[in-house]
Design a protein around this motif. Structure first.
Motif, PDB file in Angstrom:
ATOM      1  N   ASN A   1      -8.616   5.217 -16.042  1.00 22.09           N
ATOM      2  CA  ASN A   1      -7.738   6.483 -15.491  1.00 22.09           C
ATOM      3  C   ASN A   1      -8.661   6.951 -14.290  1.00 22.09           C
ATOM      4  N   PRO A   2      -8.467   6.561 -13.190  1.00 22.98           N
ATOM      5  CA  PRO A   2      -9.083   7.175 -11.917  1.00 22.98           C
ATOM      6  C   PRO A   2      -8.336   8.053 -11.184  1.00 22.98           C
ATOM      7  N   ALA A   3      -7.502   8.953 -11.766  1.00 22.65           N
ATOM      8  CA  ALA A   3      -6.584   9.896 -11.229  1.00 22.65           C
ATOM      9  C   ALA A   3      -7.354  11.037 -10.575  1.00 22.65           C
ATOM     10  N   ARG A   4      -7.008  11.583  -9.327  1.00 20.10           N
ATOM     11  CA  ARG A   4      -7.539  12.659  -8.823  1.00 20.10           C
ATOM     12  C   ARG A   4      -6.584  13.855  -9.452  1.00 20.10           C
ATOM     13  N   ARG A   5      -7.273  15.137  -9.059  1.00 15.57           N
ATOM     14  CA  ARG A   5      -6.484  16.302  -9.444  1.00 15.57           C
ATOM     15  C   ARG A   5      -5.405  16.315  -8.798  1.00 15.57           C
ATOM     16  N   PRO A   6      -4.428  17.222  -9.283  1.00 14.26           N
ATOM     17  CA  PRO A   6      -2.969  17.547  -8.534  1.00 14.26           C
ATOM     18  C   PRO A   6      -3.437  18.277  -7.040  1.00 14.26           C
ATOM     19  N   GLY A   7      -2.626  17.716  -6.264  1.00 14.28           N
ATOM     20  CA  GLY A   7      -3.217  18.318  -4.754  1.00 14.28           C
ATOM     21  C   GLY A   7      -3.891  17.392  -3.974  1.00 14.28           C
ATOM     22  N   GLU A   8      -4.568  16.355  -4.516  1.00 17.88           N
ATOM     23  CA  GLU A   8      -5.213  15.389  -3.770  1.00 17.88           C
ATOM     24  C   GLU A   8      -4.378  14.125  -3.568  1.00 17.88           C
ATOM     25  N   TRP A   9      -4.491  13.353  -2.782  1.00 19.20           N
ATOM     26  CA  TRP A   9      -3.828  11.976  -2.366  1.00 19.20           C
ATOM     27  C   TRP A   9      -4.369  10.926  -3.284  1.00 19.20           C
ATOM     28  N   GLN A  10      -3.168  10.317  -3.957  1.00 16.98           N
ATOM     29  CA  GLN A  10      -3.776   9.089  -4.661  1.00 16.98           C
ATOM     30  C   GLN A  10      -3.268   7.734  -4.002  1.00 16.98           C
TER      31      GLN A  10
ATOM     32  N   LEU B   1       6.149   0.578 -11.821  1.00 15.95           N
ATOM     33  CA  LEU B   1       4.887   0.991 -11.796  1.00 15.95           C
ATOM     34  C   LEU B   1       4.847   2.638 -12.044  1.00 15.95           C
ATOM     35  N   GLN B   2       4.401   3.095 -12.848  1.00 12.06           N
ATOM     36  CA  GLN B   2       4.548   4.510 -13.286  1.00 12.06           C
ATOM     37  C   GLN B   2       3.834   5.713 -12.261  1.00 12.06           C
ATOM     38  N   ILE B   3       4.370   6.641 -11.806  1.00 11.54           N
ATOM     39  CA  ILE B   3       3.775   7.696 -11.270  1.00 11.54           C
ATOM     40  C   ILE B   3       3.929   8.894 -11.880  1.00 11.54           C
ATOM     41  N   VAL B   4       2.743   9.600 -12.418  1.00 10.92           N
ATOM     42  CA  VAL B   4       2.791  10.981 -13.044  1.00 10.92           C
ATOM     43  C   VAL B   4       1.414  11.495 -13.026  1.00 10.92           C
ATOM     44  N   ASP B   5       1.435  12.793 -13.253  1.00  3.36           N
ATOM     45  CA  ASP B   5       0.009  13.503 -13.276  1.00  3.36           C
ATOM     46  C   ASP B   5      -0.786  12.865 -14.496  1.00  3.36           C
ATOM     47  N   ALA B   6      -1.881  12.361 -14.161  1.00  6.58           N
ATOM     48  CA  ALA B   6      -2.797  11.572 -15.116  1.00  6.58           C
ATOM     49  C   ALA B   6      -4.066  12.436 -15.235  1.00  6.58           C
ATOM     50  N   TYR B   7      -4.059  13.553 -14.480  1.00  3.29           N
ATOM     51  CA  TYR B   7      -5.362  14.075 -14.456  1.00  3.29           C
ATOM     52  C   TYR B   7      -5.227  15.444 -15.648  1.00  3.29           C
ATOM     53  N   GLN B   8      -6.085  15.099 -16.851  1.00  4.84           N
ATOM     54  CA  GLN B   8      -6.170  16.000 -17.953  1.00  4.84           C
ATOM     55  C   GLN B   8      -4.701  16.453 -18.253  1.00  4.84           C
ATOM     56  N   ASN B   9      -3.817  15.517 -18.319  1.00  4.64           N
ATOM     57  CA  ASN B   9      -2.282  15.371 -18.826  1.00  4.64           C
ATOM     58  C   ASN B   9      -2.148  14.594 -19.851  1.00  4.64           C
ATOM     59  N   LYS B  10      -1.983  14.736 -20.945  1.00  2.62           N
ATOM     60  CA  LYS B  10      -1.821  13.709 -22.205  1.00  2.62           C
ATOM     61  C   LYS B  10      -0.352  13.283 -22.172  1.00  2.62           C
ATOM     62  N   THR B  11      -0.417  11.947 -22.423  1.00  2.97           N
ATOM     63  CA  THR B  11       1.106  11.644 -22.407  1.00  2.97           C
ATOM     64  C   THR B  11       0.730   9.968 -23.408  1.00  2.97           C
TER      65      THR B  11
ATOM     66  N   HIS C   1       0.824  -1.015  -0.102  1.00  2.00           N
ATOM     67  CA  HIS C   1       0.112  -0.043   0.014  1.00  2.00           C
ATOM     68  C   HIS C   1       1.094   1.275   0.097  1.00  2.00           C
ATOM     69  N   LEU C   2       0.491   2.163  -0.735  1.00  2.00           N
ATOM     70  CA  LEU C   2       1.318   3.490  -0.946  1.00  2.00           C
ATOM     71  C   LEU C   2       0.368   4.638  -1.310  1.00  2.00           C
ATOM     72  N   GLU C   3       0.816   5.802  -0.585  1.00  2.00           N
ATOM     73  CA  GLU C   3       0.091   6.934  -1.191  1.00  2.00           C
ATOM     74  C   GLU C   3       0.821   8.129  -1.664  1.00  2.00           C
ATOM     75  N   TRP C   4       0.387   8.682  -2.962  1.00  2.00           N
ATOM     76  CA  TRP C   4       1.496   9.835  -3.469  1.00  2.00           C
ATOM     77  C   TRP C   4       0.445  10.899  -3.884  1.00  2.00           C
ATOM     78  N   ARG C   5       1.153  12.090  -4.156  1.00  2.00           N
ATOM     79  CA  ARG C   5       0.526  13.164  -4.445  1.00  2.00           C
ATOM     80  C   ARG C   5       1.275  14.132  -5.137  1.00  2.00           C
TER      81      ARG C   5
END
Length: 264
Positions: A167-176, A139-149, A104-108
């Motif tokens: 793609n269940p990403a939350r917006r930047p500033g929120e914990w994932q 396992l990749q971590i990157v902003d996936a909220y309305q960020n195309k790659t 289990h890991l949480e990132w922001r």
């Protein structure tokens, strides 16, 4: 004649099966051992259960070292129950090595994130670190909220190998959150691959990798393949070299799971 014999055999088989079913007892299929160990779950969703090893509790980095020098303690920033990447320090990884596990890991991603694509909050958790730098299974971590790659490099992907199912990403500033079940690769005599690595990943509670087989350690250029056998390995967090603001981690714990036996 042959048809009659076949019908007779089928009838006898059916009667035998019916008789066995009639004489069977419920307790014939009841199993009482081995008894599963008792594990106390966390008080809230995401809390470590009683049999977990806490890798980061918000207080210190005692369970971590620099990837570049295992004798040197990890020196990312710890404040307010959170650790934040220090890009000039480089990657960090666990002191201990692991085979199969639940993680289990949480990132922001910071709310003030800048950049686009892969240069926007890029990091990664290497489910097995097989050497210096970025060697291992990412396992990749990157902003996936309305960020195309590229989709095999977005959050929730097994980098350059497997696109996430959603793609269940939350917006930047929120914990994932990532919840991972890792099955380490198994190697036999002479280093030959017996079974590949598998990863099941829930991203913010949504299944994004369903017992996905990896074709080898991550490759940035070219296709992945199993070149060298290895055993239990550390878990690594990446300090990516892009110019965007550094991201943070909290509440990291692991439960070790049984390893498969290797036939000789």
């Amino acid at each position: 004649m042959k048809t009659r014999l076949l019908l007779t055999a089928l009838l006898a088989g059916s009667l035998g099966a019916a008789h066995a079913q009639q004489t069977a007892k419920p307790e014939d299929t009841e199993v009482y051992e081995p008894v599963p160990k008792v594990v106390t779950p966390g008080k809230a969703i995401g809390d470590a259960p009683s049999d977990a090893l806490v890798l980061f509790d918000g207080k210190n980095l005692d369970q971590w070292v620099l990837t570049s020098d295992h004798k040197a303690p990890a020196s990312w920033t710890v404040a307010g129950g959170v650790m934040t990447v220090k890009k000039d320090v480089g990657n960090i990884e666990t002191k201990r090595s692991f085979g199969n596990y639940q993680l289990h890991l949480e990132w922001r991603i910071p709310a003030n994130i800048t950049g686009t694509g892969q240069a926007r909050g890029n990091s990664g958790v290497f489910l097995a670190s097989t050497g210096s730098g970025d060697l291992g299974y990412e396992l990749q971590i990157v902003d996936a909220y309305q960020n195309k790659t590229y989709v095999n490099g977005m959050a929730g992907s097994l980098y350059k190998q497997s696109i996430p199912l959603a793609n269940p990403a939350r917006r930047p500033g929120e914990w994932q959150t990532y919840d991972v079940v890792w099955t380490a690769p198994v190697f036999g005599a002479g280093g030959a691959l017996v079974t590949p690595a598998y990863a099941t990943v829930f991203f913010n509670g949504v299944l994004v990798q369903d017992h996905t087989a990896l074709t080898g350690p991550t490759q940035y250029i070219g296709k992945a393949s199993y070149q060298a056998a290895h055993g239990p390995s550390p878990i690594k967090l990446q300090a990516h070299g892009d110019k965007s603001e550094p991201l943070s981690f909290r509440n990291i714990w692991i439960r070790e799971l049984p390893m498969a036996a290797v036939a000789k």
